[in-house]
Design an enzyme around this catalytic site. Structure first.
Site, mmCIF file in Angstrom:
data_model
loop_
_atom_site.group_PDB
_atom_site.id
_atom_site.type_symbol
_atom_site.label_atom_id
_atom_site.label_comp_id
_atom_site.label_asym_id
_atom_site.label_seq_id
_atom_site.Cartn_x
_atom_site.Cartn_y
_atom_site.Cartn_z
ATOM 1 N N PHE A 73 0.818 -1.222 0.000
ATOM 2 C CA PHE A 73 0.000 0.000 0.000
ATOM 3 C C PHE A 73 0.851 1.271 0.000
ATOM 4 C CE2 PHE A 73 -2.711 -3.034 2.345
ATOM 5 C CZ PHE A 73 -3.900 -2.898 1.653
ATOM 6 N N TYR A 141 0.567 10.961 -10.145
ATOM 7 C CA TYR A 141 0.114 9.927 -9.200
ATOM 8 C C TYR A 141 -0.405 8.705 -9.959
ATOM 9 C CZ TYR A 141 -3.172 7.285 -6.417
ATOM 10 O OH TYR A 141 -3.867 6.254 -5.851
ATOM 11 N N HIS A 189 -10.865 14.206 1.049
ATOM 12 C CA HIS A 189 -11.911 13.309 0.538
ATOM 13 C C HIS A 189 -13.307 13.748 0.965
ATOM 14 C CE1 HIS A 189 -8.267 10.795 0.270
ATOM 15 N NE2 HIS A 189 -8.805 10.523 -0.900
HETATM 16 N N1 UDP Z 1 -15.759 16.619 -3.841
HETATM 17 C C1 UDP Z 1 -16.477 17.777 -3.562
HETATM 18 N N2 UDP Z 1 -16.064 18.543 -2.516
HETATM 19 C C2 UDP Z 1 -15.005 18.214 -1.710
HETATM 20 C C3 UDP Z 1 -14.290 17.025 -1.997
HETATM 21 C C4 UDP Z 1 -14.690 16.252 -3.082
HETATM 22 O O1 UDP Z 1 -17.440 18.115 -4.262
HETATM 23 O O2 UDP Z 1 -14.699 18.966 -0.776
HETATM 24 C C5 UDP Z 1 -16.194 15.771 -4.968
HETATM 25 C C6 UDP Z 1 -15.118 15.553 -6.011
HETATM 26 O O3 UDP Z 1 -15.202 16.541 -7.002
HETATM 27 C C7 UDP Z 1 -15.483 14.153 -6.546
HETATM 28 C C8 UDP Z 1 -16.126 13.467 -5.346
HETATM 29 O O4 UDP Z 1 -16.482 14.503 -4.433
HETATM 30 O O5 UDP Z 1 -16.475 14.278 -7.545
HETATM 31 C C9 UDP Z 1 -15.174 12.504 -4.647
HETATM 32 O O6 UDP Z 1 -13.954 13.176 -4.397
HETATM 33 P P1 UDP Z 1 -12.802 12.560 -3.508
HETATM 34 O O7 UDP Z 1 -11.723 13.589 -3.414
HETATM 35 O O8 UDP Z 1 -13.382 12.049 -2.221
HETATM 36 O O9 UDP Z 1 -12.309 11.286 -4.318
HETATM 37 P P2 UDP Z 1 -11.791 11.141 -5.859
HETATM 38 O O10 UDP Z 1 -13.009 10.794 -6.657
HETATM 39 O O11 UDP Z 1 -11.160 12.426 -6.242
HETATM 40 O O12 UDP Z 1 -10.838 10.007 -5.785
#
Ligand code: UDP
Length: 325
Positions: A73, A141, A189
């Protein structure tokens, strides 16, 4: 008994996997430099504190433990940071994985389960993504994960390394007993940020973009419970130990939930007022990322037990209430 080495086992998915493997009777050794991992997540198995950059340390770990398999991981995971600091990402995620693979080869350890990501697919060309979807990483990444996938497969062809490459969709939720959970510094997240807002640690949750071509205009993601992910690692190890073929598996529930749906569900679960602010799109976000995980179900016999997004948010809520006290 021979042991399972877990690199990054003090992190979010790694610590849940340590618990799952220990509960299933495995002896685990956790290797972590604690740069992002948490000492209080080290609740199962033995601990080796050190860095994958340190080849002498790695050699020593493999010489002192009877390791027969590895779950890898340890990596940097912030997409935006990787764009600004690609060297950090390629050195840590690629070069240090080469160190690990070299140490494994020197110690005759032949099985690895590798933590990859749905980000290797880039812009989705189809409504759901299967493992044969074209690969088009959009960030250093995602490229670092893609590169390691290739190295592992090449080592398989040349040296007989047996591997399961697991491409995660959106890991979320927490151990139902709240022994470990999600804690990133800084937190980026969606679900943790929503729950921090419910707890009053943040004033509002920002929705990144409301003009996507999706039912409510916000992005769709496939949220998969971290305990279900951890079980997939256990099944992948068993698959390889039983002589199963090296393979690549998507891990998701196959259902897309919008940002607004997740916020609404969190309001129900927490009973709290969660103020929302709508903002611009976040660079690099796909409108929708939804898995097809049939292969993991068919070949590994994987059956997610927490597929309901309510269950995911409830377990996360239990953890955050405890962790943020
Ligand atoms: N998101 C959001 N506001 C936040 C964080 C994330 O609207 O403060 C949205 C982001 O644009 C994506 C979804 O939530 O569509 C999940 O984002 P996250 O960063 O949790 O995971 P990712 O999909 O980027 O791996």
């Amino acid at each position: 008994m021979s042991k399972t080495l877990i690199t990054g086992g003090a992190g979010y998915i790694g610590s849940h996997t340590a618990k799952t493997l220990a509960v299933r009777g495995r002896d685990v050794v956790i290797l972590d430099n604690l740069s992002y991992g948490h000492r209080d997540f080290l609740k199962w198995g033995e601990f080796e504190e050190g860095d994958l950059a340190d080849t002498a340390f790695l050699k020593d770990v493999f010489s002192r433990h009877d390791i027969e398999e590895v779950v890898h991981f340890a990596a940097f995971i912030a997409v935006g940071e990787s764009v600004a600091e690609p060297r950090m990402y390629y050195e840590n995620n690629v070069r240090n994985t080469l160190n690990l693979l070299g140490a494994m080869q020197d110690a005759d350890v032949e099985r690895i389960v590798f933590s990859s990501t749905a980000a290797v697919y880039g812009e989705p060309q189809t409504a759901t993504l299967a493992e044969d979807h074209p690969l088009a990483p959009l960030s250093p990444y995602a490229w670092s994960k893609r590169m390691v996938e290739q190295v592992i497969r090449d080592y398989g062809e040349a040296y007989g390394l047996k591997s399961a490459i697991l491409r995660y969709f959106n890991a979320a939720g927490a151990d139902p007993a709240a022994e470990v959970g999600e804690r990133h510094q800084p937190e980026t997240h969606l679900i943790p940020l929503i729950l921090h807002t419910a707890l009053g640690i943040r004033e509002s949750i920002k929705i990144f973009g409301t003009d996507y071509d999706t039912p409510d205009g916000t992005c769709l993601r496939d949220y998969i419970h971290v305990t279900d992910l951890s079980v997939a690692h256990a099944l992948a190890l068993e698959h390889l130990a039983n002589g199963g073929e090296s393979d690549i598996f998507n891990l998701g529930n196959g259902n897309g939930f919008s940002v607004r749906e997740v916020i609404d569900m969190a309001r129900e679960v927490t009973g709290g007022n969660i103020p929302v602010e709508t903002t611009e799109r976040r660079a690099g976000d796909s409108p929708a990322l939804v898995s097809s995980s049939e292969k993991a179900r068919n070949i590994l016999g994987w059956q997610p037990q927490h597929a309901d997004v309510r269950d995911i948010i409830e377990t996360a809520w239990k953890w955050h209430q405890k962790d943020c006290r």
